[in-house]
Design a protein around this motif. Sequence first.
Motif, PDB file in Angstrom:
ATOM      1  N   THR A 178       1.756 -32.797  17.137  1.00  0.00           N
ATOM      2  CA  THR A 178       2.665 -33.711  17.573  1.00  0.00           C
ATOM      3  C   THR A 178       2.237 -35.093  18.165  1.00  0.00           C
ATOM      4  O   THR A 178       2.745 -35.935  18.069  1.00  0.00           O
ATOM      5  N   ALA A 179       0.831 -35.164  18.586  1.00  0.00           N
ATOM      6  CA  ALA A 179       0.070 -36.227  19.049  1.00  0.00           C
ATOM      7  C   ALA A 179      -0.307 -37.115  18.033  1.00  0.00           C
ATOM      8  O   ALA A 179      -0.539 -38.443  18.220  1.00  0.00           O
TER       9      ALA A 179
ATOM     10  N   PRO B  66       0.545 -38.615  14.829  1.00  0.00           N
ATOM     11  CA  PRO B  66       1.122 -39.546  14.583  1.00  0.00           C
ATOM     12  C   PRO B  66       1.519 -40.740  15.346  1.00  0.00           C
ATOM     13  O   PRO B  66       1.089 -42.096  14.987  1.00  0.00           O
ATOM     14  N   SER B  67       1.531 -40.501  16.689  1.00  0.00           N
ATOM     15  CA  SER B  67       1.948 -41.331  17.780  1.00  0.00           C
ATOM     16  C   SER B  67       0.562 -41.990  17.956  1.00  0.00           C
ATOM     17  O   SER B  67       0.547 -43.114  18.310  1.00  0.00           O
ATOM     18  N   SER B  68      -0.543 -41.210  17.936  1.00  0.00           N
ATOM     19  CA  SER B  68      -1.879 -41.717  18.380  1.00  0.00           C
ATOM     20  C   SER B  68      -2.312 -42.614  17.323  1.00  0.00           C
ATOM     21  O   SER B  68      -2.809 -43.682  17.476  1.00  0.00           O
TER      22      SER B  68
ATOM     23  N   LYS C 167      -0.426 -44.214  15.496  1.00  0.00           N
ATOM     24  CA  LYS C 167       0.366 -45.579  15.372  1.00  0.00           C
ATOM     25  C   LYS C 167      -0.120 -46.444  16.807  1.00  0.00           C
ATOM     26  O   LYS C 167      -0.045 -47.844  16.545  1.00  0.00           O
ATOM     27  N   ALA C 168      -0.217 -45.821  17.766  1.00  0.00           N
ATOM     28  CA  ALA C 168      -0.962 -46.561  19.064  1.00  0.00           C
ATOM     29  C   ALA C 168      -2.272 -47.441  18.422  1.00  0.00           C
ATOM     30  O   ALA C 168      -2.501 -48.412  18.869  1.00  0.00           O
TER      31      ALA C 168
END
Length: 170
Positions: free
Chosen positions: A69-70, A72-74, A76-77
Amino acid sequence: MAWEEWEQLRSQAAERRSTHTQLDHVDTGGGHSAGPGRYGDLKVGQDDLAKIGEHAFTLYDDLWKKGRTAVPSSEKAAGNLAGEGFALGSGLKHVATRWDEQLGSLRDACGHISQHMTVTKKIHATDDHLVGRRMSSIDALDAGFDERAGAHGGRNPVYGEPGRKDGRDG
């Protein structure tokens, strides 16, 4: 210390060590060993194998659903930070990549365990069936011999009376 004395002490130490090394026994505390038959042998049933396989498969699925879960957001960040000129962006990208690689390795191991338990269950079921068939054929063979020989320990009448050379009864 003389050389002979050294050799004697070394051999005595080796004897003491070798008499206490027993890989297939458990020391019960009083210096006596208990063999595998005393406490029972390791036994694994089909239900045990199935449970291990099910747990490994559940873990495999949960790692994909919850462990990523983390990522894709990681990523992107990390891209946003690197785009703004922060060195932290490349570090975060490295961490996210390594996490995803390690997660993949762990999922592969869980999949391997799950598959192995399924295969092991099938193999042992086949083995159990084969052993059962062979044992039943041995029982049938024994019964055939028992019918011909008469009572256990008795003389087989096919061979005639004892003491007669021609083997006839009368």
